[in-house]
Design an enzyme around this catalytic site. Structure first.
Site, PDB file in Angstrom:
ATOM      1  CB  SER A 437      -0.915   0.026   1.222  1.00 24.81           C
ATOM      2  OG  SER A 437      -1.592   1.260   1.303  1.00 24.81           O
ATOM      3  NE  ARG A 438       3.229   1.852  -5.693  1.00 25.27           N
ATOM      4  CZ  ARG A 438       2.502   1.130  -6.528  1.00 25.27           C
ATOM      5  NH1 ARG A 438       1.216   1.440  -6.693  1.00 25.27           N
ATOM      6  NH2 ARG A 438       2.995   0.121  -7.188  1.00 25.27           N
ATOM      7  CB  VAL A 439      -1.849   5.424   1.276  1.00 22.14           C
ATOM      8  CG1 VAL A 439      -2.312   6.313   2.415  1.00 22.14           C
ATOM      9  CG2 VAL A 439      -2.274   6.012  -0.061  1.00 22.14           C
TER      10      VAL A 439
END
Length: 577
Positions: A437-439
């Site tokens: 998850s890049r968040v």
């Protein structure tokens, strides 16, 4: 060369009328246009003037159509329709409006090619003689390519087609919640018509950077494996990817079920699926009390490629209606692989050049302009959000294929489901190494973030040791304990379908597991142990559970308390044994 206008009327115009026609044509087109009269009994009490592809229909039927269109425009306004009709009739005056009319050159396979629509625009709705509507998809030098939203058997070669000067759109509104509709927004659940609050274009520009704010509010899935390691934020785009029958839809449905009571509007878009599968899904939502806050948009495998192509854009338009009113929306596109196949079929029928894997060159833009519409709007725009969970099917776990790589590069992370894990009983079959998850922690509650600790690192170490020791027969005690600990963690991440886990249960499970409370519990006994422990905590530490559930925070004191009470539970369990 002088252009010619053709006048159809029951009687020939006199000199004064001819002069008025000539003045009108010169004012409209800026040049002298010759007028040719053709007698026709089809226009009593009126006339029809044709200038190339533009038509001025001043017959009784033409004026009635103007009135009908005017009434249609005001019908969506607030209030009763009767006063609106009365006011419209009072102030309505027929106008000399040019209609651009063409003819159908060819039709077949849900595609129509039309001549004579020189000013047609991309995405505009065209109206065919049989009442079928279509949308412009290609603009060539002499013809317009159009996809049809109805049965193409009602469209004949040589029949007329008329511009509407309106872009394709769908009805939207609060009354769509709890309903199943097709890609055009028409109800297909047998519950009657839906009163719409408005009408939105299916394709609109994505919110600009200025209109967005950072993704920092969690949208919890209720799945321990995802919420602890790959958290999803409101406004994020997280791809669910894996082979066929590995649990992709199950993750999306569990996420929808977990939004119950959280004020999140959920939209599920089914693309190219069996009607029976969608019916079972609707029954599942109804059974768990989730259908009331959901909209199901269905373009099943039996529908035309045109409807499968338009379905995700229609669902997105419905979601934007709620997002722009400050609400949080979750939208699932299941799945975009079939969407790309439908678009490929349409594109090849329209004569577009095939590229890699026979997909046309704009297939990346096809999905980027859809997924970019997911956003967390700024407070000035109401603060609403739309979170997108696109689903993509791989073949043999090949994430390097054309469509998967496209969507991976568009989204903010992916949850990769592995077939070998699924068939080994690890469900959800999340591959910890390939998922991301890049968040990340920015969209994770403080409690889960603190409780999860180094779980990803522990699992990565376990997978590495497992690979190197699978052929070893003699293991030292430290390695054996590390293997047992990793196996316990993997077992702990297994979760029954349609049983999303509340936040306080996730936090207690993670803190206890990373405290090695379950170190000596046999892997097959871990699910029962976990359920007993959580039930004991809810009975004996109700205040702690409520604090974690409502505040989403975990203090150092609370974490220490969970560890101490978990040890206490283990002691009491051993004494009872």
């Amino acid at each position: 060369m002088t252009r010619t206008a053709v006048l159809y009327a029951a009687t020939a115009p006199n000199e004064q009328q001819r002069a008025r026609f000539a003045a009108f044509l010169k004012q409209k087109y800026g040049e002298e246009i010759a007028l040719e009269f053709r007698e026709s009994a089809l226009f009593p009490g009126g006339f029809r003037l044709e200038v190339g592809s533009e038509i001025y229909d001043w017959s009784v039927g033409g004026r009635f159509r103007q009135l009908r269109d005017t009434l249609t425009q005001v019908a969506g306004e607030e209030g009763s329709i009767i006063p609106l009709m009365r006011e419209t009739l009072r102030r309505w005056t027929p106008e000399a409006i040019a209609e651009e009319v063409g003819s159908v050159r060819a039709v077949g396979d849900g595609i129509a090619l039309a001549d004579g629509l020189a000013n047609a625009e991309y995405g505009e709705i065209l109206l065919f003689e049989g009442g079928v509507r279509g949308m412009v998809q290609s603009l060539d030098k002499d013809t317009v390519g159009c996809i049809l939203f109805g049965d193409d058997s009602f469209v004949e070669e040589g029949s007329t087609v008329r511009r509407t000067k309106k872009r394709a759109g769908v009805p939207v509104g609060e009354k769509f919640l709890g309903r199943v509709v097709n890609a055009l927004g028409d109800p297909i659940d047998g519950k009657g018509e839906i009163a719409a609050d408005g009408y939105r274009p299916v394709e609109t520009p994505a919110p600009s950077i200025i209109d967005r704010q950072p993704v920092n509010e969690p949208l919890e899935t209720g799945l321990l494996a995802i919420d602890s390691m790959f958290p999803i934020g409101r406004g994020q785009r997280e791809l669910i990817i894996g082979d066929r029958q590995t649990g992709k839809t199950a993750i999306a449905i569990d996420t929808i079920l977990n939004q119950k009571g959280k004020g999140v509007v959920c939209i599920y878009v089914a693309i190219g699926q069996k009607a029976s599968s969608v019916a079972r899904l609707v029954e599942t939502l109804k059974k768990h009390g989730a259908l009331d806050y959901c909209i199901v948009v269905n373009a099943s495998a039996g529908e035309s490629a045109s409807l499968q192509y338009i379905a995700p854009y229609a669902g997105c338009a419905m979601g934007e209606y709620f997002m722009e009113r400050g609400k949080d929306v979750l939208i699932v596109y299941d799945d975009l692989s079939k969407h790309a196949v439908a678009y490929r079929a349409l594109s090849l029928l329209l004569g577009r050049s095939p590229g890699r894997e026979a997909y046309p060159g704009d297939v990346f833009y096809l999905h980027s302009r859809l997924l970019e519409r997911a956003a967390h709007l700024s407070e000035e725009r109401g603060g609403g959000s739309m979170t997108a969970l696109p689903v993509v099917e791989t073949q043999g776990g090949d994430v390097s294929a054309y469509i998967p790589t496209n969507i991976i590069s568009i989204t903010d992370g992916q949850i990769f489901l592995e077939s070998s894990l699924f068939f080994a009983g690890q469900r959800p079959a999340v591959n910890v190494g390939l998922s991301v998850s890049r968040v990340g922690g920015a969209a994770q509650t403080q409690a889960v973030k603190k409780a999860a600790g180094a779980i990803r690192l522990d699992l990565a170490q376990y997978r590495e040791i497992e690979v190197f020791t699978q052929f070893a027969s003699d293991l030292d005690e430290t390695t054996r304990r590390q293997l047992a600990y990793g196996q316990g963690l993997m077992r702990l991440l297994r979760q029954k379908q349609f049983h999303p886990m509340p936040r306080h249960r996730q936090v207690i499970t993670l803190v206890a597991a990373l405290h090695h409370v379950m170190q000596n519990v046999a892997p097959e006994r871990i699910p029962a142990f976990q359920e007993e422990m959580l039930g004991w905590f809810e009975q004996n530490c109700a205040e702690l559970c409520e604090r974690i559930r409502t505040t989403g925070t975990l203090s150092a004191e609370d974490k220490a308390l969970i560890e101490a009470r978990a040890d206490e539970f283990c002691r009491s369990r051993r004494e009872q044994a």
